[in-house]
Design a protein around this motif. Structure first.
Motif, PDB file in Angstrom:
ATOM      1  N   SER A  27       0.919  -1.096   0.154  1.00 51.87           N
ATOM      2  CA  SER A  27      -0.057  -0.004   0.107  1.00 51.87           C
ATOM      3  C   SER A  27       0.966   1.293  -0.020  1.00 51.87           C
ATOM      4  O   SER A  27       1.895   1.501   0.799  1.00 51.87           O
ATOM      5  CB  SER A  27      -0.945   0.145   1.184  1.00 51.87           C
ATOM      6  N   PHE A  28       0.742   2.147  -1.094  1.00 55.63           N
ATOM      7  CA  PHE A  28       1.505   3.139  -1.138  1.00 55.63           C
ATOM      8  C   PHE A  28       0.654   4.409  -1.511  1.00 55.63           C
ATOM      9  O   PHE A  28      -0.327   4.324  -2.066  1.00 55.63           O
ATOM     10  CB  PHE A  28       2.567   3.112  -2.496  1.00 55.63           C
ATOM     11  N   SER A  29       0.853   5.749  -1.188  1.00 57.12           N
ATOM     12  CA  SER A  29       0.372   7.142  -1.336  1.00 57.12           C
ATOM     13  C   SER A  29       0.809   7.238  -2.801  1.00 57.12           C
ATOM     14  O   SER A  29       2.087   6.894  -3.259  1.00 57.12           O
ATOM     15  CB  SER A  29       0.330   8.182  -0.453  1.00 57.12           C
ATOM     16  N   ILE A  30       0.235   8.057  -3.624  1.00 59.05           N
ATOM     17  CA  ILE A  30       0.553   8.405  -5.028  1.00 59.05           C
ATOM     18  C   ILE A  30       1.869   9.183  -4.932  1.00 59.05           C
ATOM     19  O   ILE A  30       2.789   8.964  -5.719  1.00 59.05           O
ATOM     20  CB  ILE A  30      -0.594   8.963  -5.846  1.00 59.05           C
ATOM     21  N   ASP A  31       2.146  10.062  -3.945  1.00 58.37           N
ATOM     22  CA  ASP A  31       3.606  10.769  -4.033  1.00 58.37           C
ATOM     23  C   ASP A  31       4.503   9.820  -3.822  1.00 58.37           C
ATOM     24  O   ASP A  31       5.721  10.170  -4.046  1.00 58.37           O
ATOM     25  CB  ASP A  31       3.336  11.981  -3.061  1.00 58.37           C
ATOM     26  N   ALA A  32       4.382   8.932  -2.739  1.00 57.01           N
ATOM     27  CA  ALA A  32       5.604   7.978  -2.110  1.00 57.01           C
ATOM     28  C   ALA A  32       5.795   7.003  -3.560  1.00 57.01           C
ATOM     29  O   ALA A  32       6.895   6.792  -3.848  1.00 57.01           O
ATOM     30  CB  ALA A  32       5.055   7.203  -1.021  1.00 57.01           C
ATOM     31  N   ALA A  33       4.697   6.545  -4.061  1.00 60.11           N
ATOM     32  CA  ALA A  33       5.189   5.793  -5.299  1.00 60.11           C
ATOM     33  C   ALA A  33       5.733   6.555  -6.412  1.00 60.11           C
ATOM     34  O   ALA A  33       6.733   6.125  -6.903  1.00 60.11           O
ATOM     35  CB  ALA A  33       3.694   5.315  -5.826  1.00 60.11           C
ATOM     36  N   ALA A  34       5.377   7.647  -6.752  1.00 61.42           N
ATOM     37  CA  ALA A  34       6.185   8.454  -7.707  1.00 61.42           C
ATOM     38  C   ALA A  34       7.498   8.955  -7.179  1.00 61.42           C
ATOM     39  O   ALA A  34       8.389   8.799  -8.116  1.00 61.42           O
ATOM     40  CB  ALA A  34       5.218   9.889  -7.952  1.00 61.42           C
ATOM     41  N   LYS A  35       7.829   9.057  -6.140  1.00 60.25           N
ATOM     42  CA  LYS A  35       9.195   9.469  -5.595  1.00 60.25           C
ATOM     43  C   LYS A  35       9.914   8.192  -5.644  1.00 60.25           C
ATOM     44  O   LYS A  35      10.891   8.238  -6.130  1.00 60.25           O
ATOM     45  CB  LYS A  35       8.895   9.791  -4.069  1.00 60.25           C
ATOM     46  N   GLU A  36       9.519   7.021  -5.309  1.00 57.13           N
ATOM     47  CA  GLU A  36      10.101   5.667  -5.600  1.00 57.13           C
ATOM     48  C   GLU A  36      10.481   5.585  -6.909  1.00 57.13           C
ATOM     49  O   GLU A  36      11.701   5.150  -7.123  1.00 57.13           O
ATOM     50  CB  GLU A  36       9.291   4.417  -4.811  1.00 57.13           C
ATOM     51  N   ALA A  37       9.608   5.776  -7.691  1.00 57.28           N
ATOM     52  CA  ALA A  37      10.012   5.519  -9.247  1.00 57.28           C
ATOM     53  C   ALA A  37      11.181   6.538  -9.837  1.00 57.28           C
ATOM     54  O   ALA A  37      11.783   6.224 -10.638  1.00 57.28           O
ATOM     55  CB  ALA A  37       8.526   5.819 -10.175  1.00 57.28           C
ATOM     56  N   LEU A  38      10.804   7.916  -9.319  1.00 57.00           N
ATOM     57  CA  LEU A  38      12.107   8.809  -9.739  1.00 57.00           C
ATOM     58  C   LEU A  38      13.233   8.513  -9.045  1.00 57.00           C
ATOM     59  O   LEU A  38      14.317   8.445  -9.745  1.00 57.00           O
ATOM     60  CB  LEU A  38      11.651  10.265  -9.264  1.00 57.00           C
ATOM     61  N   GLU A  39      13.402   7.991  -7.896  1.00 56.84           N
ATOM     62  CA  GLU A  39      14.680   7.965  -7.141  1.00 56.84           C
ATOM     63  C   GLU A  39      15.105   6.398  -7.814  1.00 56.84           C
ATOM     64  O   GLU A  39      16.481   6.482  -8.150  1.00 56.84           O
ATOM     65  CB  GLU A  39      14.305   7.232  -5.852  1.00 56.84           C
ATOM     66  N   ARG A  40      14.411   5.612  -8.152  1.00 54.30           N
ATOM     67  CA  ARG A  40      14.920   4.091  -9.076  1.00 54.30           C
ATOM     68  C   ARG A  40      15.693   4.671 -10.175  1.00 54.30           C
ATOM     69  O   ARG A  40      16.624   4.331 -10.652  1.00 54.30           O
ATOM     70  CB  ARG A  40      13.878   3.180  -9.109  1.00 54.30           C
ATOM     71  N   ASP A  45      22.647   3.114  -8.512  1.00 54.49           N
ATOM     72  CA  ASP A  45      22.679   1.875  -7.925  1.00 54.49           C
ATOM     73  C   ASP A  45      21.446   0.806  -8.654  1.00 54.49           C
ATOM     74  O   ASP A  45      21.366  -0.369  -8.351  1.00 54.49           O
ATOM     75  CB  ASP A  45      22.404   1.616  -6.575  1.00 54.49           C
ATOM     76  N   THR A  46      20.635   1.625  -9.543  1.00 61.42           N
ATOM     77  CA  THR A  46      19.397   0.841 -10.173  1.00 61.42           C
ATOM     78  C   THR A  46      19.877  -0.257 -10.963  1.00 61.42           C
ATOM     79  O   THR A  46      20.710  -0.064 -11.680  1.00 61.42           O
ATOM     80  CB  THR A  46      18.629   2.009 -10.742  1.00 61.42           C
ATOM     81  N   ASP A  47      19.187  -1.371 -10.709  1.00 60.94           N
ATOM     82  CA  ASP A  47      19.818  -2.605 -11.495  1.00 60.94           C
ATOM     83  C   ASP A  47      19.165  -2.396 -12.779  1.00 60.94           C
ATOM     84  O   ASP A  47      17.983  -2.072 -13.182  1.00 60.94           O
ATOM     85  CB  ASP A  47      18.913  -3.865 -10.989  1.00 60.94           C
ATOM     86  N   PRO A  48      19.754  -2.523 -13.874  1.00 62.76           N
ATOM     87  CA  PRO A  48      19.513  -2.303 -15.402  1.00 62.76           C
ATOM     88  C   PRO A  48      18.444  -3.525 -15.741  1.00 62.76           C
ATOM     89  O   PRO A  48      18.491  -4.587 -14.969  1.00 62.76           O
ATOM     90  CB  PRO A  48      20.692  -2.256 -16.176  1.00 62.76           C
ATOM     91  N   PRO A  49      17.634  -3.523 -16.620  1.00 63.80           N
ATOM     92  CA  PRO A  49      16.883  -4.717 -16.988  1.00 63.80           C
ATOM     93  C   PRO A  49      18.088  -5.733 -17.499  1.00 63.80           C
ATOM     94  O   PRO A  49      18.866  -5.461 -18.035  1.00 63.80           O
ATOM     95  CB  PRO A  49      15.944  -4.247 -18.159  1.00 63.80           C
ATOM     96  N   VAL A  50      17.461  -6.833 -17.294  1.00 60.36           N
ATOM     97  CA  VAL A  50      18.279  -8.224 -17.935  1.00 60.36           C
ATOM     98  C   VAL A  50      18.181  -8.376 -19.354  1.00 60.36           C
ATOM     99  O   VAL A  50      16.971  -8.572 -19.864  1.00 60.36           O
ATOM    100  CB  VAL A  50      17.660  -9.449 -17.185  1.00 60.36           C
ATOM    101  N   THR A  51      19.076  -8.155 -20.041  1.00 60.77           N
ATOM    102  CA  THR A  51      19.290  -8.397 -21.480  1.00 60.77           C
ATOM    103  C   THR A  51      18.762  -9.730 -22.177  1.00 60.77           C
ATOM    104  O   THR A  51      18.910 -10.808 -21.477  1.00 60.77           O
ATOM    105  CB  THR A  51      20.603  -8.077 -22.084  1.00 60.77           C
ATOM    106  N   THR A  52      18.051  -9.702 -23.184  1.00 62.91           N
ATOM    107  CA  THR A  52      17.554 -10.937 -23.691  1.00 62.91           C
ATOM    108  C   THR A  52      18.613 -11.505 -24.712  1.00 62.91           C
ATOM    109  O   THR A  52      18.553 -12.796 -25.116  1.00 62.91           O
ATOM    110  CB  THR A  52      16.574 -10.423 -24.884  1.00 62.91           C
ATOM    111  N   GLY A  53      19.939 -10.565 -24.900  1.00 60.97           N
ATOM    112  CA  GLY A  53      20.850 -11.039 -25.580  1.00 60.97           C
ATOM    113  C   GLY A  53      20.820 -10.651 -27.078  1.00 60.97           C
ATOM    114  O   GLY A  53      21.837 -11.165 -27.826  1.00 60.97           O
ATOM    115  N   PHE A  54      19.752 -10.276 -27.345  1.00 62.83           N
ATOM    116  CA  PHE A  54      19.508  -9.708 -28.824  1.00 62.83           C
ATOM    117  C   PHE A  54      19.175  -8.187 -28.767  1.00 62.83           C
ATOM    118  O   PHE A  54      17.738  -7.810 -28.228  1.00 62.83           O
ATOM    119  CB  PHE A  54      18.417 -10.500 -29.414  1.00 62.83           C
ATOM    120  N   LYS A  55      19.984  -7.609 -29.559  1.00 65.97           N
ATOM    121  CA  LYS A  55      19.742  -6.035 -29.554  1.00 65.97           C
ATOM    122  C   LYS A  55      18.345  -5.503 -30.323  1.00 65.97           C
ATOM    123  O   LYS A  55      17.662  -4.693 -29.602  1.00 65.97           O
ATOM    124  CB  LYS A  55      20.776  -5.268 -30.066  1.00 65.97           C
ATOM    125  N   SER A  56      17.876  -6.391 -31.180  1.00 70.17           N
ATOM    126  CA  SER A  56      16.809  -6.108 -31.806  1.00 70.17           C
ATOM    127  C   SER A  56      15.676  -6.195 -30.841  1.00 70.17           C
ATOM    128  O   SER A  56      14.608  -5.400 -30.754  1.00 70.17           O
ATOM    129  CB  SER A  56      16.683  -6.716 -33.178  1.00 70.17           C
TER     130      SER A  56
END
Length: 340
Positions: A27-40, A45-56
């Motif tokens: 359960s999150f307030s909208i401002d807390a959720a938006a803040k978390e998205a911006l901080e991430r 230290d944000t983890d990048p997405p895992v590559t599929t191995g195919f650039k395309s």
């Protein structure tokens, strides 16, 4: 009988485990959720997405994001396993810890596919069937060793080959492996399951195929969120696809597959035109010449159709190069440039 009691006890325990959910803040307030998205988004230290191995394909879906459940579906022999093995290997070579549940293929067979993939050369591919048959020449063995096995040393790809696992067992094993990796400062980067039809359902919806599939689908989506790891599951489509002139899969082909369409964050279909062209022959010389010409054009092409993506577009298929005999899947642009 003792055996029957044991089976019943295990089934009941499985129901308890399957119903278990890791407690986390939901359960999150909208401002807390938006803040978390911006901080991430701005954190180094944000983890990048895992590559599929195919650039395309990465360009289309952005890779596999933590907490998301993705589906890779298609008819038999379209290349689902080949693509998933290649994704798992390429993600692990990018230093993501990958756990691959091979519910149908043995670890040895999986390893063999990776060997022929790693040692692949467009002018001299090594067929996986030749590796299984044995009797390889010394030069081929050397290639598989130096261009294959040596490149796989230390690659963090782990295979669980036990068949007939329940969904609760997959979740439990994933959680244990994640905790094991965390002790060394890591953690799971990607879980791949081949395939959903081989997961043994719990007794909760015994005999109700829709309920059984829905339970598995919901559990995998929950596992992705609770472990904060991308989950990629393979799924075999029904024969309904074969009744159409254009046999490329559609979202409607998932209607009898439980809640997969709703639960999956991303849905991709695998399709190879060559599979059908190889199996249709014409008595008419003109039509047969046309078929052979079309087959020559698409023989090594594999389409990934992005049918659903919560955070992006779908659009035209992503076309990859596929040498199915060697389990070698590559970006088509790389092959066309002749850099491999």
């Amino acid at each position: 009988a003792p055996g029957e009691l044991a089976v019943e006890a295990i089934s009941q325990l499985d129901d308890v485990i399957a119903a278990h959910r890791i407690q986390r803040k939901t359960s999150f307030s909208i401002d807390a959720a938006a803040k978390e998205a911006l901080e991430r988004a701005t954190s180094p230290d944000t983890d990048p997405p895992v590559t599929t191995g195919f650039k395309s394909l990465d360009d289309r879906i952005g890779g596999f994001y933590r907490g998301e459940f993705s589906l890779l579906a298609g008819r038999p022999s379209m290349g689902k396993s080949a693509v998933s093995v290649s994704i798992g290997l390429k993600a692990a070579k990018a230093r993501h810890n990958v756990l691959y549940f091979s519910l149908e293929m043995t670890a040895e067979a999986f390893g063999g596919r990776c060997l022929t993939d790693e040692a692949w050369h467009r002018d001299d591919p090594i067929a996986y069937k030749d590796l299984r048959r044995g009797g390889l020449s010394e030069p081929v063995v050397r290639r598989l060793y130096y261009d294959g096995l040596k490149k796989l040393e230390g690659v963090p790809l782990y295979i669980d080959e036990q068949p007939g696992l329940r969904i609760s067992e997959i979740i439990s094993r994933s959680r244990r492996h994640h905790q094991f990796l965390e002790k060394s400062g890591g953690g799971l980067g990607l879980v791949i399951i081949d395939h959903l039809g081989k997961i043994r359902p719990s007794s909760r919806y015994a005999g109700n195929n829709y309920g059984e599939r829905s339970e598995i689908s919901a559990a995998l989506a929950e596992m992705a969120k609770s472990l904060n790891v991308p989950v990629l599951a393979l799924h075999q489509l029904s024969r309904a696809v074969e009744q159409r002139e254009d046999k490329r899969p559609l979202m409607s082909d998932l209607r009898d597959s439980g809640r997969l369409e709703e639960d999956a964050d991303n849905i991709m279909f695998v399709y190879r035109d060559a599979y059908y062209l190889e199996r249709i022959k014409h008595d008419d010389p003109t039509k047969e010449a046309s078929r052979l010409s079309a087959l020559d054009t698409v023989r090594n092409q594999l389409e990934i159709i992005v049918a659903k993506q919560r955070a992006g577009q779908t659009g035209a298929p992503v076309t990859l190069f596929a040498d199915m005999q060697s389990n070698a899947i590559r970006d088509l642009a790389v092959i066309e440039r002749g850099t491999i």
